[in-house]
Design a protein around this motif. Structure first.
Motif, mmCIF file in Angstrom:
data_model
loop_
_atom_site.group_PDB
_atom_site.id
_atom_site.type_symbol
_atom_site.label_atom_id
_atom_site.label_comp_id
_atom_site.label_asym_id
_atom_site.label_seq_id
_atom_site.Cartn_x
_atom_site.Cartn_y
_atom_site.Cartn_z
ATOM 1 N N THR B 311 44.380 43.900 42.279
ATOM 2 C CA THR B 311 43.839 43.486 43.425
ATOM 3 C C THR B 311 42.206 43.812 43.175
ATOM 4 O OG1 THR B 311 44.782 45.527 44.046
ATOM 5 C CG2 THR B 311 45.308 43.829 45.646
ATOM 6 N N GLN B 312 41.967 44.953 42.479
ATOM 7 C CA GLN B 312 40.629 45.188 42.221
ATOM 8 C C GLN B 312 39.867 44.026 41.412
ATOM 9 O OE1 GLN B 312 38.920 48.836 40.853
ATOM 10 N NE2 GLN B 312 40.721 50.309 41.434
ATOM 11 N N ARG B 313 40.669 43.371 40.324
ATOM 12 C CA ARG B 313 40.049 42.435 39.576
ATOM 13 C C ARG B 313 39.626 41.216 40.651
ATOM 14 N NH1 ARG B 313 43.891 41.461 34.961
ATOM 15 N NH2 ARG B 313 45.222 43.043 35.758
ATOM 16 N N ARG B 314 40.644 41.048 41.455
ATOM 17 C CA ARG B 314 40.752 39.704 42.574
ATOM 18 C C ARG B 314 39.171 39.964 43.296
ATOM 19 N NH1 ARG B 314 44.743 38.479 39.650
ATOM 20 N NH2 ARG B 314 43.098 38.440 38.253
ATOM 21 N N LYS B 315 39.044 41.190 43.632
ATOM 22 C CA LYS B 315 37.843 41.490 44.368
ATOM 23 C C LYS B 315 36.694 41.048 43.714
ATOM 24 C CE LYS B 315 39.552 45.160 47.655
ATOM 25 N NZ LYS B 315 39.531 46.475 47.785
ATOM 26 N N VAL B 316 36.405 41.853 42.249
ATOM 27 C CA VAL B 316 35.492 41.596 41.645
ATOM 28 C C VAL B 316 35.163 39.856 41.406
ATOM 29 C CG1 VAL B 316 34.387 41.731 39.284
ATOM 30 C CG2 VAL B 316 35.772 43.599 40.367
ATOM 31 N N GLU B 317 36.349 39.212 41.239
ATOM 32 C CA GLU B 317 35.976 37.686 41.142
ATOM 33 C C GLU B 317 35.602 37.114 42.203
ATOM 34 O OE1 GLU B 317 40.231 36.942 39.788
ATOM 35 O OE2 GLU B 317 39.714 37.763 37.824
ATOM 36 N N ALA B 318 36.044 37.569 43.302
ATOM 37 C CA ALA B 318 35.717 36.945 44.770
ATOM 38 C C ALA B 318 34.129 37.083 45.082
ATOM 39 C CB ALA B 318 36.618 37.582 45.939
ATOM 40 N N ALA B 319 33.987 38.420 44.546
ATOM 41 C CA ALA B 319 32.337 38.822 44.840
ATOM 42 C C ALA B 319 31.380 38.120 43.779
ATOM 43 C CB ALA B 319 32.160 40.457 44.569
ATOM 44 N N MET B 320 31.888 37.961 42.894
ATOM 45 C CA MET B 320 31.115 37.080 41.810
ATOM 46 C C MET B 320 30.827 35.460 42.345
ATOM 47 S SD MET B 320 32.712 37.646 38.078
ATOM 48 C CE MET B 320 31.664 36.400 37.170
ATOM 49 N N ALA B 321 32.101 34.843 42.872
ATOM 50 C CA ALA B 321 32.057 33.865 43.330
ATOM 51 C C ALA B 321 31.093 33.621 44.631
ATOM 52 C CB ALA B 321 33.522 33.069 43.552
ATOM 53 N N ALA B 322 31.051 34.609 45.408
ATOM 54 C CA ALA B 322 30.309 34.753 46.777
ATOM 55 C C ALA B 322 28.723 35.253 46.358
ATOM 56 C CB ALA B 322 30.995 35.688 47.654
ATOM 57 N N GLY B 323 28.417 35.294 45.090
ATOM 58 C CA GLY B 323 27.333 35.428 44.904
ATOM 59 C C GLY B 323 26.756 37.033 45.381
ATOM 60 N N LEU B 324 27.810 37.970 45.200
ATOM 61 C CA LEU B 324 27.362 39.268 45.748
ATOM 62 C C LEU B 324 26.984 40.208 44.581
ATOM 63 C CD1 LEU B 324 30.061 39.513 48.495
ATOM 64 C CD2 LEU B 324 27.796 38.862 48.870
ATOM 65 N N LEU B 325 27.179 39.704 43.279
ATOM 66 C CA LEU B 325 27.233 40.551 42.120
ATOM 67 C C LEU B 325 25.891 40.115 41.305
ATOM 68 C CD1 LEU B 325 30.777 41.392 41.063
ATOM 69 C CD2 LEU B 325 29.195 42.752 42.458
ATOM 70 N N ARG B 326 25.359 41.335 40.591
ATOM 71 C CA ARG B 326 24.277 40.881 39.848
ATOM 72 C C ARG B 326 24.703 40.952 38.439
ATOM 73 N NH1 ARG B 326 19.217 41.733 41.752
ATOM 74 N NH2 ARG B 326 18.359 40.988 39.610
ATOM 75 N N ALA B 327 25.844 41.915 37.978
ATOM 76 C CA ALA B 327 26.371 41.952 36.665
ATOM 77 C C ALA B 327 27.585 42.319 36.733
ATOM 78 C CB ALA B 327 25.474 43.022 35.837
ATOM 79 N N VAL B 328 28.661 41.784 35.816
ATOM 80 C CA VAL B 328 29.807 42.292 35.572
ATOM 81 C C VAL B 328 29.919 42.691 34.130
ATOM 82 C CG1 VAL B 328 32.380 41.781 35.455
ATOM 83 C CG2 VAL B 328 30.663 40.613 37.194
ATOM 84 N N VAL B 329 30.602 43.909 33.877
ATOM 85 C CA VAL B 329 30.753 44.423 32.429
ATOM 86 C C VAL B 329 32.413 44.197 32.416
ATOM 87 C CG1 VAL B 329 31.322 46.375 31.103
ATOM 88 C CG2 VAL B 329 29.286 46.325 32.888
#
Lengths: 255, 845
Positions: B311-329
């Protein structure tokens, strides 16, 4: 089953281990005898119990024909060599100690049909092992129905000196009980490594023996069952590669 | 989202004749979006229309997916909308299959086909009523995974279901074929080709070293070595790839890239969305932690790796797709498949390990073929600078180092044979011919096939104990049939080749106020999972990095590891936990050796590395590209032997084991060894320099090729790694039943330890099929024995020995590994002796 490889010994280095190859283990004295109810017990590296004063060898939970029991019941084809392997280990112990009496402490067969499924050669080997000795099959929960046709005599309990031998530990044991049934194993976790081994479990009242069979699993001695069996704590004697190690309950971890 | 499309029209060289092959509705759809179909999309269409299979090799962003589906859509547009299953799409990732299905909606609707084409997915999550319906009334296009396909072809209705199948599209084929999953899929393809003789396949692949291996994979190997057509899309824009140079001196060893973190953070600040790739989960944790400490701007930075809760991974993916993140390690979990969001920079921390791998990662940035992807390589130590340089050169030349084609695994074949018996009666001859049509099994001998058959039937034991329990039986008509429904059910439960390592959940525990110092067994949230093997080595109070935090291990409760947050400022005590570690590719290793041997090329290296190599030349020697340098030197009452084969950690660990065995026999009393990707150091109490001076042939003997004979066999058979490999083979081949997630161990352990099975089997039937399968795996996998063999052959007569009075610059790198790495599975008695000593201590206190 286990092989002695004293040359492979780890070396302590900071917090981690590196493999060390030539550090010989300290020359250890012969496994110190322990006593129970005044009787001398020798905890053999094979997983057998040797009572020198009675020239009696005790092995527990052989679970012969466990492999074929799985094949018959669940279609899992485990190697059908477990009986041969177990008997070979037993043979080695008999050749070394030459007991006058052998006691199989119950669950000698994995199920009641076990003797019928025995390979001819294995059946013959059992007969050879029995030759010239008093051979006692103590009945266990797996093989209660096995009562003849496999040589030796059958009993529910047996008294040897001050010791009472039975398969399943009693609820209120007399001092000097030797039992099996639980397949105890102990686990030591240290510095990034875990070692899990069969063990003898002992306090001042009773001994619970490790399973002798080649394909037998185990129950961790830190599970609640053993707290009930040994309310005052215990010492576990873990079967290592080269000798048996006495380890206190506090040094052992749960699964 | 996977980009599905053509090429913007204004930039397309495509002429009207190329679009002519497209039906009007399709041409109009392309035109309406301002696109023109790309030449390779039309080429694939032409191949399909001629009934030919084809491999499409193209860089990311070339519109591969649409190319794969275009022939299907065109064909179905012309059909009447009835008919059965037309196209199967196979993806290595469940999520990718689902994503593609969703993204097909746009073209299908745009072309006006939504009433005529039914598209569905079938994954492990598909409910059973839908699965049955899919078999009875299949969609036109079914998107699924290799495991689900294996289940489908083992279905009793498989022949009806697939009779009319026209096409199979295999996505990310380069990633699929390198594993046992690829073996399983190849066998399923062979069956499909038989059920549907008119079938054509389309493989979609990133650039690979040997496209011919993939071309053979796609078509039945009748005649021998038949190949699918090859359609290659050249280049795309060249990647803008550099090594990050911070001007700061890098350490000689270590993988955390600590000194480069401020520069990495700065790059994140100056880009929209950055993917920061690392090689292991541990590095991911460290990197995330470091970036977090630097994050004065409060940038949204996330962490993504395989151990984190789904679920945490899905959240990160969704946030990436929504343009909410600046970087993902992230680790390899984001290597493949879906693009979440508009990545404008890729940073790879640590050693690249392989040229093709790094190219795939770079491709994650800017998923449009015509614009350059931008990426930085960040070396963590001076050796990695060499490796980064070699990778840059390789990428510049577009040189590939994807692995060699596989020899089909016998354990996978065993699983397949049982599946085929579940599908229906088969004759020995027919199945043997069918299996050899799969390219990984093209060379399978009849003897081996019969061994597999015997294994499936009765376990393959010399002691014929299980004849009357046989799982498959040959009837009077000569056909083999599955014994009963229970056996078929067991097959279905066991299908697939991915053996999840058993894991335990990591749960944040609440402190027990009533009893200070203890925790409550329930309550807090789940942070993710760690391997059971790792959890087993933890003791109360141990601290480790996980999910971006320092955690303190409290207890194991059923199948959960309870943890609390570690006190601030503590260092994690446990150095590492499992997770992927890629060995250095042979190809990059050769390039690194060449770089070291050629001082002229040092100009292209950062000055600190050139200096370092110059020092090595002054104090010892620099080996030629085919040489093996062996240094011996004393240090602190010990004598060391260091050598630098550059063959990867796994091969070096194996070599280290073998060398210590030989040194022991030669009376040199070795104490231990340490290995990394570049070399290894063995240490002991006897003077090695003196021995070599006295006995010139000593070194040649030590490194003689015959060490791969008895020494290896003896060590290998007892090694913990071999047992682990055996366990995987045993599960895949159905010897023992798979443990399913959530299935708890019962108190009385009923599962039989595969280690015990291994010991018994090795002793009584060393030639058993599963032991052979395990050895075959060990040769290429965990122990990299094959690679070691090539190396030993290479260095015969080319060993350069240097006796030194102290450690050389090259050797420092591997010396720093001593005490850092653990080698598992050896020396159990030492651990037990230490625990026993504690008891004696108690007794004497």
């Amino acid at each position: 089953m286990t092989q002695t490889r004293p040359e492979a010994a780890p070396l302590r280095h900071r917090k981690t281990i590196i493999v060390a190859v030539s550090l010989k283990l300290e020359k250890t004295p012969k496994t110190p005898g322990v006593t129970l109810a005044g009787e001398t017990l020798v905890l053999d590296l094979s997983g057998a119990l040797w009572l020198p004063e009675h020239r009696t060898l005790v092995v527990s939970d052989l679970h012969l024909e466990k492999g074929s029991a799985y094949a018959a019941r669940s279609g899992q084809f485990l190697p059908p060599y477990d009986t041969r392997e177990t008997l070979a280990c037993l043979h080695e112990a008999l050749a070394r100690l030459d007991p006058a009496r052998v006691v199989c402490l119950g669950d000698s067969f994995h199920d009641a049909q076990g003797p019928a499924r025995l390979d001819v050669a294995d059946r013959a080997l059992i007969a050879t092992l029995q030759e010239g000795r008093d051979w006692v099959w103590i009945s266990g929960n797996h093989d209660r129905a096995v009562q003849d046709g496999i040589g030796g005599r059958f009993a529910d309990t047996l008294t040897v000196g001050a010791l009472t031998l039975r398969h399943e530990p009693a609820d209120a044991p007399e001092t000097g009980e030797v039992a099996g049934h639980y397949h105890p194993v102990g686990k030591v976790a240290m510095r990034g490594r875990a070692v899990r081994r069969r063990c003898f479990v002992l306090d001042a009242t009773r001994l619970v023996m490790p399973a002798f069979g080649a394909l037998t699993g185990g129950l961790n001695v830190r599970s609640d069952r053993f707290d009930t069996l040994f309310p005052g704590g215990f010492t576990a004697h873990l079967i290592g590669d080269g000798r048996v190690f006495a380890i206190s309950r506090t040094m052992l971890t749960r699964e | 989202m996977r980009y599905i499309g053509g090429v913007p029209k204004k930039r397309s060289p495509g002429s009207s004749s190329e679009t002519a092959a497209l039906p009007a509705a399709f041409a109009a759809w392309f035109a309406g979006r301002g696109w023109a179909p790309r030449p390779h999309q039309l080429a694939l269409l032409a191949a399909a229309q001629a009934g030919r299979s084809a491999l499409l090799v193209a860089p990311t962003g070339a519109g591969k997916t649409l190319a794969g589906f275009l022939p299907t859509l065109v064909d179905l547009a012309e059909a009447d909308g009835k008919g059965g299953l037309h196209t199967l799409y196979i993806s290595p990732l469940k999520a990718l299959a689902v994503d593609i299905a969703r993204n097909l909606d746009a073209p299908v609707a745009g072309i006006g086909l939504e009433q005529r084409i039914r598209i569905e997915t079938r994954t492990g999550d598909t409910p059973s009523h839908k699965r049955s319906r899919q078999v009875a009334r299949p969609p036109h296009i079914l998107l699924t995974t290799p495991e689900q396909l294996a289940l489908l072809i083992a279905h009793r209705e498989a022949a009806d279901l697939f009779r009319g199948l026209k096409r199979v599209v295999l996505d990310e084929l380069h990633a699929l074929v390198t594993s046992k999953r690829g073996d399983l899929l190849s066998l399923a393809l062979a069956r499909l080709h038989r059920l549907a003789p008119g079938l054509a396949t389309a493989g979609l692949s990133a650039t690979v070293r040997e496209p011919d291996a993939l071309r053979r994979y796609l078509v039945p190997q009748v005649p021998e070595a038949a190949m699918a057509d090859l359609i290659t899309v050249e280049g795309g824009a060249r990647a803008d790839l550099r090594m990050l140079e911070t001007g700061r001196t890098l350490p000689l060893a270590g993988h955390t890239a600590h000194t480069s973190m401020p520069a990495v953070y700065d790059l994140i600040r100056r880009h929209k969305l950055v993917l920061v790739f690392v090689n292991t989960r541990l590095q991911a944790e460290y990197t995330f932690q470091e970036l977090w400490n630097l994050n004065d701007d409060g940038l949204p930075i996330a962490l993504h790796h395989g151990s984190l809760d789904a679920t945490q991974r899905r959240k990160v993916e969704a946030a990436m797709a929504a343009g909410l993140l600046r970087a993902v390690v992230c680790t390899a979990t984001l290597d493949l498949g879906i693009d979440w969001g508009d990545v404008d920079l890729v940073i790879n921390i640590g050693a690249p390990k392989g040229a093709s791998r790094i190219m795939q990662r770079i491709g994650r940035a800017n998923h449009r073929m015509d614009e350059p992807s931008k990426a930085y390589l960040v070396p963590a130590n001076r050796f990695e600078m060499l490796e980064c340089r070699a990778a840059l050169d390789a990428v510049e030349e577009a040189a590939q180092d994807t692995p060699d084609p596989r020899l089909g695994a016998l354990d996978v074949l065993a699983q397949h044979v049982l599946g085929m018996a579940c599908a229906g009666p088969f004759s020995e001859d027919d199945l043997y011919d069918e299996v050899r049509a799969a390219s990984p099994y093209a060379d399978l001998t009849r003897d081996d096939f019969l061994l597999v058959l015997d294994y499936v039937a009765t376990g393959g034991y010399a002691l014929r104990a299980y004849e009357r329990f046989a799982k498959i039986l040959r009837g009077p008509d000569g056909l083999w049939r599955v014994r009963d429904a229970r056996t078929a059910q067991a097959y279905r439960m066991n299908v697939g080749t991915i053996i999840e390592s058993t894991t335990v959940k990591v749960r944040l525990a609440r402190r027990n106020r009533a009893k200070p110092g203890s925790v409550l067994p329930a309550g807090g949230r789940v942070l993710g999972e760690i391997e059971e093997d790792f959890a087993e080595t933890l003791t109360v109070g141990d601290t480790f990095l996980f999910a971006g935090e320092i955690l303190r291990f409290e207890s194991l409760h059923e199948d959960e590891a309870l943890v609390t947050r570690g006190p601030p400022g503590t260092d994690p005590a446990i150095p590492s936990y499992g997770g992927s570690k890629f060995p250095l590719s042979t190809f990059l290793a050769a390039r690194v050796r060449a770089l070291i041997a050629d001082p002229v090329a040092w100009d292209r290296l950062p000055a600190q590395v050139a200096d370092y190599l110059a020092q090595q030349r002054r104090r010892s020697v620099l080996p030629g590209p085919r040489d093996l340098l062996v240094e011996t030197f004393p240090r602190a009452n010990r004598y060391y032997l260091a050598c630098f084969p550059f063959e990867g950690r796994l091969a070096h660990q194996t070599l280290g084991m073998l060398l210590t065995r030989r040194l022991e026999r030669a009376g040199m009393r070795p104490l231990g060894f340490a290995a990394n990707d570049y070399g290894l150091a063995v240490f002991g109490t006897r003077d090695l320099s003196e021995r070599i001076a006295r006995e010139p042939a000593f070194l040649d003997g030590l490194f003689a090729e015959d060490m791969l004979g008895d020494d290896l066999e003896e060590w290998l058979d007892e090694s913990a790694m071999m047992k682990r490999t055996f366990r995987q083979c045993a599960v895949i081949a159905g010897l023992i039943e798979r443990r399913h997630p959530g299935q708890r161990k019962t108190g009385r352990q009923v599962t039989i330890s595969t280690d015990l099975i291994y010991d018994v089997l090795r002793k009584h039937q060393p030639g058993h099929l599963l032991l052979r399968a395990a050895r075959q795996d060990a040769a290429t996998g965990l122990l990299d024995v094959a690679r070691l063999g090539v190396m030993l052959a290479r260095i015969q007569g080319r060993i350069i020995h240097k006796a030194l009075d102290r450690v050389s610059p090259l050797a420092v790198n591997v010396m720093l590994e001593i005490g850092r790495e653990r080698v598992y599975g050896e020396g159990a008695d030492e651990i037990l002796a230490e625990a026993e000593a504690a008891l004696l201590g108690e007794a004497l206190a």
